[in-house]
Write a protein that holds these residues in place. Structure first.
Motif, PDB file in Angstrom:
ATOM      1  N   LYS A   1      10.285   5.949   1.195  1.00  0.00           N
ATOM      2  CA  LYS A   1       9.492   6.499   0.101  1.00  0.00           C
ATOM      3  C   LYS A   1       8.250   5.665  -0.178  1.00  0.00           C
ATOM      4  O   LYS A   1       7.390   6.046  -0.967  1.00  0.00           O
TER       5      LYS A   1
ATOM      6  N   THR B   1       2.787   7.627  10.444  1.00  0.00           N
ATOM      7  CA  THR B   1       3.480   8.828   9.987  1.00  0.00           C
ATOM      8  C   THR B   1       2.626  10.058  10.285  1.00  0.00           C
ATOM      9  O   THR B   1       3.123  11.090  10.711  1.00  0.00           O
TER      10      THR B   1
ATOM     11  N   THR C   1       4.725   4.101   0.421  1.00  0.00           N
ATOM     12  CA  THR C   1       3.509   4.374   1.174  1.00  0.00           C
ATOM     13  C   THR C   1       2.826   3.049   1.517  1.00  0.00           C
ATOM     14  O   THR C   1       2.452   2.299   0.616  1.00  0.00           O
TER      15      THR C   1
ATOM     16  N   ASN D   1      -1.820   7.676   7.946  1.00  0.00           N
ATOM     17  CA  ASN D   1      -0.814   7.468   6.905  1.00  0.00           C
ATOM     18  C   ASN D   1       0.396   6.785   7.502  1.00  0.00           C
ATOM     19  O   ASN D   1       0.764   7.063   8.641  1.00  0.00           O
TER      20      ASN D   1
ATOM     21  N   HIS E   1      -2.480   4.895   3.202  1.00  0.00           N
ATOM     22  CA  HIS E   1      -2.749   6.244   2.721  1.00  0.00           C
ATOM     23  C   HIS E   1      -4.148   6.686   3.130  1.00  0.00           C
ATOM     24  O   HIS E   1      -5.139   6.113   2.673  1.00  0.00           O
TER      25      HIS E   1
ATOM     26  N   ASN F   1       4.329   5.722   6.036  1.00  0.00           N
ATOM     27  CA  ASN F   1       5.322   5.558   4.974  1.00  0.00           C
ATOM     28  C   ASN F   1       6.541   4.832   5.527  1.00  0.00           C
ATOM     29  O   ASN F   1       6.967   5.100   6.649  1.00  0.00           O
TER      30      ASN F   1
END
Lengths: 232, 131
Positions: A16, A57, A18, A11, A21, A13
């Motif tokens: 806020k 992340t 993304t 992941n 994913h 980011n």
């Protein structure tokens, strides 16, 4: 054949937003893989993570079983989407820099390709056209004897004739144990040289398939499928 | 010059067709040595793995064989090549007849048209008579 890259639950980011994913991805050696997706789909983010330029992340990335770091950079030859070379240097100076910097850099191979593309090693980068600069950068990247080549938009700025030559360069200069990841929008130009394609959309892997499987099952080219899947 | 490949059929299938045609046309004679996978892949501008797959398929069909350490060769079984040629010719004729049928030619009409085409010297050229 062995596993070169393994991404699990990746992941990323940006605040806020993304960018990636839950990306799970395995890349075997000896393959040429097309990383295809519309603008802003996360292609470059994924590539930058593989090259250690961004940290995910969450999730893990292993290159030849080891985390991203000195060891992974040794075996990955990367063509970024923006140049980082010093434009005041001559091509020959850049080559001698690469020769001392990378132990797997093959100087002869580089000069050989330069002469085939009629690029004068004495020319300065800033005096070159956009296409010629791109050719020089690709030559530098393909002159390393790496395990994994990651090419971010390698043929966008060059004319169709030179594109054919560059694909040829890619085909000749990788050995069977290496893999190449090519990110591009020019699917039709490269699909004949790809083993596999990865469609990425909104930060997620949408499809992994071989080119021939797509043609067999869908009766259409990867380019046509891309246009259908990502129709705006 | 890369090989001309369609964009909607599997690449390895088209490579097989192309090499088969080269064998049937005599471009590769029985017993000839094929270039290496890498060289062929470069010539065709395709992925070496795809070329490998196509050659493996041709090998399974018996059209080429591998001699350990010295490379791949075209079969010396000329009867097999003849057989393949007949099969290919049949396919081409079927395609032709299908196309002719679509524009209203019966198989016989098509055969007559073919015969005329094969002996053009005896047929007066109608298109010029109008001028």
């Amino acid at each position: 054949m062995s596993t070169l890259v393994e991404c699990t639950g990746l992941n990323k980011n940006y605040g806020k937003v993304t960018a990636l994913h839950d990306v799970n991805l395995t890349i075997e050696s000896g393959h040429i893989i097309g990383l295809l997706g519309p603008n802003g789909s996360g292609k470059t983010t994924l590539i930058k993570i593989l090259n250690g330029l961004l940290t995910p992340t969450s999730g893990t990335v292993l290159v030849k079983g080891k985390p991203i770091g000195v060891d992974s950079k040794k075996v990955i030859s990367y063509l970024p989407d923006h140049t980082y070379l010093n434009m005041n240097q001559r091509v020959s100076e850049v080559i001698s820099f690469f020769t001392t910097f990378y132990e797997d850099f093959d100087e002869r191979r580089a000069y050989d390709m330069l002469s085939k593309l009629s690029i004068n090693p004495k020319d300065r980068l800033k005096a070159m056209s956009k296409g010629t600069k791109e050719k020089v950068q690709l030559i530098l990247v393909m002159s390393r004897r790496a395990d994994l080549y990651i090419l971010d938009e390698p043929i966008a700025g060059v004319d169709p004739a030179a594109r054919d030559y560059i694909l040829n360069v890619i085909l000749t200069n990788y050995d069977a144990s290496a893999s190449i990841i090519i990110s591009t929008h020019l699917i039709a130009d490269i699909e004949n040289v790809l083993d596999e394609v990865l469609f990425i959309q909104n930060g997620q892997i949408r499809l992994t398939s071989s080119v021939d499987a797509i043609r067999e099952e869908q009766g259409k080219s990867v380019d046509a499928l891309f246009r259908e899947v990502f129709r705006c | 010059m890369p090989w001309e490949l369609d964009s909607d059929r599997p690449i390895f299938q088209q490579i097989i067709d192309k090499i088969q045609t080269d064998i049937l046309s005599g471009r590769y004679a029985p017993g000839d040595k094929l270039p290496s996978v890498r060289e062929l892949a470069m010539m065709a501008a395709v992925n070496p793995n795809t070329m490998q797959k196509a050659l493996a398929e041709l090998e399974r069909a018996g059209l080429v064989y591998t001699q350990r350490t010295s490379g791949r060769f075209i079969t010396e079984d000329t009867a097999m090549i003849e057989l393949l040629k007949e099969r290919k010719a049949k396919e081409l004729i079927d395609t032709f007849l299908e196309g002719m049928q679509r524009i209203g030619y019966s198989a016989q009409d098509a055969a007559d048209a073919l015969k005329r085409k094969a002996a053009p010297a005896q047929i007066p050229d109608c298109s010029q008579a109008d001028n």
